[in-house]
Design an enzyme around this catalytic site. Structure first.
Site: not given
Length: 411
Positions: A202, A225, A122, A199, A365
């Site tokens: 997700q 999220k 991302h 990261d 993104c």
């Protein structure tokens, strides 16, 4: 066991019509909806406990402070951090990654060092490292992908060298639906003296996270999220590293003592949290953690896998539909990016919206990844535990109807 039909009743926003059709919300990789339990906590804070934290001795301030720090402990347990000192509240994943690049990166990356990321990242996990490499005259390197879009581990072993200072990778891709082997990558990075930055935007909402088992050095994720509010997130960092890092924002809350020409900082985690924090957001994030914990992250992960096993073959059977990432449902999350031959993804998303189905369209993104895939954009359906097999059927039927309409002008 997840009963999505019952659970969806706990999400008020899902009970509506869009363009005269029942809403099917499939943009969960961008942001998830909020259950009533989280909305109630957010509302209760502003109605009963609204006060600044850490500063006051009056009752409201003490209640707010207790709830705020209790949320930090909930997050610590949720990601299995060793102690609350390692849990920093941020505005979201982007802020957390930028803090690492600015604080750790500026202090420890030297000219000639290497920073290794991948083509599937991302923008939030690309641009901070681009800027760091420019500031420090370091080299930014990319790990290649296999033909099905997974991380090429042979190339990872080539890219990560004794010159590597930082390896920064997504735990799960927001486009390809891939889960990366973070523990193996961490071992590779540490064997070369590098730190691993993850990261987790997700992955954290969809599977059980244990930062100690992953042995990552930093792990960032966002509340919105995972059924929490916007504007709140978390950066986990190992205490030994956080102790060596300087804050990058200065002001109230993070100070120990201020003199005319110098100041000292509070201990962890507060030295990084300058100014009045997002108190309501943190407390509501704690409620979201409670909600997900009660459902069970393993149950959520298994249910989403069941949805993917159900919907992916149906999508693959649509002639002219290209699906990006692994074609085996066992190798992907509930993120499915696709294109219909001859149609721009924005047109597809608009047509689906007319059927009440919310999907994302664009570069997500992740422009370097789409360039790597040689496509300008994709449509993306992303599932969560409140989606049903009926939602899957609605998506498939709407895509087929969209294809027929643009080919023949009829539905």
């Amino acid at each position: 066991m997840i009963d999505a039909s019952a659970i969806r009743n706990e999400f008020p926003i899902l009970d509506q019509q869009v363009n005269d059709e029942p809403l099917v919300y499939l943009d969960n990789a961008a942001t998830t909806q909020k259950p009533q339990a989280v909305l109630d906590v957010l509302n209760a804070y502003y109605h009963k406990d609204n006060a600044n934290v850490h500063r006051g001795v009056h009752t409201l301030a003490e209640r707010a402070t207790h709830a705020y720090e209790a949320a930090r402990e909930k997050v610590r347990a949720f990601i299995h951090a060793n102690e609350t000192a390692e849990v920093l509240f941020t505005r979201g994943t982007t802020t957390g990654l930028n803090w690492v690049a600015r604080s750790y990166g500026d202090a420890f990356v030297k000219e000639g060092d290497e920073i290794v990321i991948s083509y599937m990242e991302h923008h939030s996990n690309i641009i901070p490292w681009q800027q760091l490499a420019t500031r420090k005259k370091a080299t930014l390197k990319y790990i290649a992908l296999t033909d099905e879009g997974t991380l090429d581990m042979n190339d990872a072993k080539k890219q990560i060298t004794n010159k590597t200072a930082i390896v920064a990778l997504a735990h799960a891709s927001n486009v390809l639906g891939i889960i990366n082997p973070i523990k193996e990558l961490g071992e590779l990075a540490h064997n070369h003296g590098a730190v691993l930055v993850v990261d987790g935007a997700q992955s954290t909402p969809h599977m059980a996270i244990d930062v100690q088992a992953l042995n990552c050095d930093f792990f960032a994720f966002s509340g919105h999220k995972m059924c929490g509010p916007t504007g709140i997130g978390v950066l986990y960092g190992k205490r030994a590293l956080l102790e060596q890092m300087e804050p990058i924002e200065f002001g109230g809350e993070m100070i120990d003592f201020v003199e005319l020409y110098q100041s000292t900082w509070k201990e962890l985690p507060w030295k990084f949290e300058a100014g009045t924090p997002n108190i309501a957001g943190a407390i509501a994030l704690g409620a979201a953690v409670d909600y997900l914990t009660d459902l069970g992250l393993d149950a959520i992960h298994e249910y989403e896998a069941e949805l993917v096993h159900y919907v992916l073959p149906k999508l693959q059977a649509i002639e002219g539909l290209t699906i990006y990432g692994p074609q085996d449902p066992d190798k992907r999350t509930g993120v499915i990016a696709f294109n219909l031959d001859g149609l721009h993804p924005h047109d597809v998303a608009t047509a689906l919206d007319m059927e009440g189905i919310a999907v994302r369209a664009g570069h997500h993104c992740a422009q370097p990844l789409l360039t790597y895939l040689n496509v300008p954009a994709t449509a993306r359906a992303s599932f969560y535990f409140y989606n049903t097999k009926a939602d899957c059927d609605r998506l498939v039927e709407a895509i087929q109807a969209t294809k027929e309409f643009f080919q023949h002008g009829t539905i």
